[in-house]
Scaffold this motif. Structure first.
Motif, PDB file in Angstrom:
ATOM      1  N   GLN A 125       0.827  -1.207   0.000  1.00 23.22           N
ATOM      2  CA  GLN A 125       0.000   0.000   0.000  1.00 23.22           C
ATOM      3  C   GLN A 125       0.863   1.259   0.000  1.00 23.22           C
ATOM      4  OE1 GLN A 125      -3.425   0.198   2.708  1.00 23.22           O
ATOM      5  NE2 GLN A 125      -3.225  -2.007   3.027  1.00 23.22           N
ATOM      6  N   LYS A 126       1.903   1.257   0.812  1.00 18.05           N
ATOM      7  CA  LYS A 126       2.778   2.428   0.883  1.00 18.05           C
ATOM      8  C   LYS A 126       3.475   2.686  -0.445  1.00 18.05           C
ATOM      9  CE  LYS A 126       3.738   2.241   5.861  1.00 18.05           C
ATOM     10  NZ  LYS A 126       4.789   2.027   6.906  1.00 18.05           N
ATOM     11  N   ARG A 127       3.809   1.601  -1.170  1.00 18.02           N
ATOM     12  CA  ARG A 127       4.499   1.779  -2.449  1.00 18.02           C
ATOM     13  C   ARG A 127       3.610   2.501  -3.471  1.00 18.02           C
ATOM     14  NH1 ARG A 127       7.339  -0.274   0.763  1.00 18.02           N
ATOM     15  NH2 ARG A 127       7.751   1.925   1.045  1.00 18.02           N
ATOM     16  N   ASP A 130       2.662   6.326  -2.529  1.00 14.10           N
ATOM     17  CA  ASP A 130       3.695   7.333  -2.717  1.00 14.10           C
ATOM     18  C   ASP A 130       3.436   8.079  -4.032  1.00 14.10           C
ATOM     19  OD1 ASP A 130       6.653   8.270  -2.012  1.00 14.10           O
ATOM     20  OD2 ASP A 130       6.609   7.800  -4.159  1.00 14.10           O
ATOM     21  N   SER A 131       3.386   9.390  -3.972  1.00  9.14           N
ATOM     22  CA  SER A 131       3.004  10.187  -5.142  1.00  9.14           C
ATOM     23  C   SER A 131       3.969   9.997  -6.303  1.00  9.14           C
ATOM     24  CB  SER A 131       2.922  11.666  -4.768  1.00  9.14           C
ATOM     25  OG  SER A 131       4.167  12.118  -4.225  1.00  9.14           O
ATOM     26  N   GLY A 132       5.268   9.895  -6.016  1.00  2.60           N
ATOM     27  CA  GLY A 132       6.256   9.704  -7.073  1.00  2.60           C
ATOM     28  C   GLY A 132       6.092   8.368  -7.760  1.00  2.60           C
ATOM     29  N   ASN A 133       5.911   7.319  -6.954  1.00  2.00           N
ATOM     30  CA  ASN A 133       5.712   5.983  -7.530  1.00  2.00           C
ATOM     31  C   ASN A 133       4.434   5.922  -8.365  1.00  2.00           C
ATOM     32  OD1 ASN A 133       8.027   5.033  -6.303  1.00  2.00           O
ATOM     33  ND2 ASN A 133       6.967   4.130  -4.563  1.00  2.00           N
ATOM     34  N   LYS A 136       4.518   7.449 -11.908  1.00  2.00           N
ATOM     35  CA  LYS A 136       5.135   6.586 -12.916  1.00  2.00           C
ATOM     36  C   LYS A 136       4.188   5.455 -13.317  1.00  2.00           C
ATOM     37  CE  LYS A 136       9.816   7.468 -11.197  1.00  2.00           C
ATOM     38  NZ  LYS A 136      11.013   6.868 -10.555  1.00  2.00           N
ATOM     39  N   ILE A 137       3.526   4.850 -12.324  1.00  2.33           N
ATOM     40  CA  ILE A 137       2.592   3.761 -12.614  1.00  2.33           C
ATOM     41  C   ILE A 137       1.422   4.285 -13.447  1.00  2.33           C
ATOM     42  CG2 ILE A 137       0.993   2.092 -11.596  1.00  2.33           C
ATOM     43  CD1 ILE A 137       2.860   1.989  -9.161  1.00  2.33           C
ATOM     44  N   ARG A 138       0.921   5.446 -13.074  1.00  2.50           N
ATOM     45  CA  ARG A 138      -0.195   6.057 -13.802  1.00  2.50           C
ATOM     46  C   ARG A 138       0.177   6.301 -15.262  1.00  2.50           C
ATOM     47  NH1 ARG A 138      -3.020  10.486 -15.299  1.00  2.50           N
ATOM     48  NH2 ARG A 138      -5.087  10.844 -14.368  1.00  2.50           N
ATOM     49  N   LEU A 213     -10.294   9.202 -16.111  1.00  2.00           N
ATOM     50  CA  LEU A 213     -11.066   8.034 -15.686  1.00  2.00           C
ATOM     51  C   LEU A 213     -10.935   7.813 -14.179  1.00  2.00           C
ATOM     52  CD1 LEU A 213     -10.309   5.644 -18.712  1.00  2.00           C
ATOM     53  CD2 LEU A 213     -12.284   7.135 -18.353  1.00  2.00           C
ATOM     54  N   CYS A 214     -10.499   6.590 -13.787  1.00  2.00           N
ATOM     55  CA  CYS A 214     -10.333   6.321 -12.350  1.00  2.00           C
ATOM     56  C   CYS A 214      -8.864   6.042 -12.028  1.00  2.00           C
ATOM     57  CB  CYS A 214     -11.204   5.126 -11.934  1.00  2.00           C
ATOM     58  SG  CYS A 214     -12.032   5.361 -10.326  1.00  2.00           S
ATOM     59  N   TYR A 215      -7.960   6.652 -12.816  1.00  2.00           N
ATOM     60  CA  TYR A 215      -6.530   6.398 -12.631  1.00  2.00           C
ATOM     61  C   TYR A 215      -6.027   6.829 -11.252  1.00  2.00           C
ATOM     62  CZ  TYR A 215      -6.022   5.333 -17.614  1.00  2.00           C
ATOM     63  OH  TYR A 215      -6.116   4.753 -18.854  1.00  2.00           O
ATOM     64  N   ASP A 216      -6.740   7.769 -10.612  1.00  2.00           N
ATOM     65  CA  ASP A 216      -6.328   8.224  -9.282  1.00  2.00           C
ATOM     66  C   ASP A 216      -7.205   7.649  -8.173  1.00  2.00           C
ATOM     67  OD1 ASP A 216      -4.128   9.852 -10.074  1.00  2.00           O
ATOM     68  OD2 ASP A 216      -5.542  11.359 -10.799  1.00  2.00           O
ATOM     69  N   CYS A 217      -7.999   6.651  -8.515  1.00  2.00           N
ATOM     70  CA  CYS A 217      -8.877   6.020  -7.523  1.00  2.00           C
ATOM     71  C   CYS A 217      -8.123   5.018  -6.664  1.00  2.00           C
ATOM     72  CB  CYS A 217     -10.032   5.303  -8.229  1.00  2.00           C
ATOM     73  SG  CYS A 217     -11.193   6.395  -9.089  1.00  2.00           S
ATOM     74  N   GLN A 218      -8.641   4.795  -5.471  1.00  2.00           N
ATOM     75  CA  GLN A 218      -8.085   3.750  -4.608  1.00  2.00           C
ATOM     76  C   GLN A 218      -8.281   2.374  -5.244  1.00  2.00           C
ATOM     77  OE1 GLN A 218      -6.551   4.442  -1.315  1.00  2.00           O
ATOM     78  NE2 GLN A 218      -6.481   6.301  -2.548  1.00  2.00           N
TER      79      GLN A 218
END
Length: 270
Positions: A125-127, A130-133, A136-138, A213-218
């Motif tokens: 969850q922490k990984r 993290d906004s930086g991580n 990149k994933i987004r 879309l929901c790229y920033d969703c939990q």
């Protein structure tokens, strides 16, 4: 028979040498085409590093097994191989430990599952939080076009409801079912009149903007972790097979090292 282990070690390391060249070639190929996405840039360096490591180990093992006077080099090879075995063992245990919790939840009347971030290990969850991580994933998710491919299906609501969506498609390309949004297409959903905030913040985060879309969703982060869990399980399984192979090579290497020491200690036997 005294040199049998040396020959076998040389043969095994010849195989590792071929493998290292394949891995190194793959990393170089990635580096030459990694000009558009963060995903490719992320993969390139570890692959090249692994290829160089395997190449160095295989060359040292070949030299140590074929040259009777290279006992020192063979000893360094065995030390490096032991450290690699230890690291792979630790990583495999760690991978199984952190990916053990977490699973998708079935949704009534749906062919797909939905995912909650809180169901996964705290370390994972922490990984992703993290906004930086996550940036990149987004970027990887967007560049990969996963949601675009889903939107190209042009399914009816009934067809979509029965679809077997991947964790990323379920978490990132649509709002959670509990939001009760009206279906327009796979990636376009209409909020009901008078919609207010709900207990699920993902309902507010959702946007019909195809770049958002929901790229920033939990739920999207949970979908990424579900996909990561499946991948890590596969990698850990392959690691177990690779560990067995390395332990065999290490055992043969120890026999070859003993043979070299005997040859150097008793020149009259040659």
């Amino acid at each position: 028979m005294a040199r049998c282990s040396n020959g076998l070690l040389g043969l095994l390391n010849a195989g590792v040498l071929v493998l290292s060249l394949v891995v190194l070639g793959g990393g170089i190929w990635l580096s030459h085409r990694a000009t558009t996405t963060d995903c490719e840039r992320f993969l390139e360096r570890p692959v090249i590093a692994l290829g160089v490591l395997l190449l160095a180990l295989s060359l040292a093992g070949l030299a140590g097994s074929l040259c009777r006077g290279a006992s020192c080099l063979l000893w360094l090879y065995l030390l490096a191989l032991f450290l690699l075995i230890a690291l792979l063992f630790v990583f495999t245990v760690f991978a199984f430990a952190v990916t053990n919790p977490g699973a998708g939840s079935a949704v009534s009347g749906r062919g797909f599952k939905e995912y909650r971030l809180g169901a996964y290990s705290t370390w994972l969850q922490k990984r992703v939080e993290d906004s930086g991580n996550w940036a990149k994933i987004r970027s990887c998710l967007h560049d990969g076009g996963v949601c675009q491919k889903l939107g190209d299906r042009k399914e009816t609501l009934q067809q979509f409801a029965l679809s077997n969506l991947s964790p990323i498609q379920s978490g990132c390309c649509k709002p959670p079912t509990g939001c009760n949004f009206a279906y327009q297409s796979e990636t376009v959903w209409t909020k009901p009149p008078g919609f207010n905030s709900t207990d699920n913040p993902d309902c507010i985060t959702w946007s019909n903007n195809q770049n958002v879309l929901c790229y920033d969703c939990q739920s999207c982060k949970a979908g990424v972790l579900a996909n990561l869990k499946n991948d890590w399980k596969k990698i850990a399984t392959v690691n177990i097979i690779f560990l067995v192979f390395l332990i065999v090579v290490y055992s043969v290497g120890c026999c070859a090292f003993r043979n070299n020491r005997q040859d150097n200690s008793y020149p009259a036997w040659k």
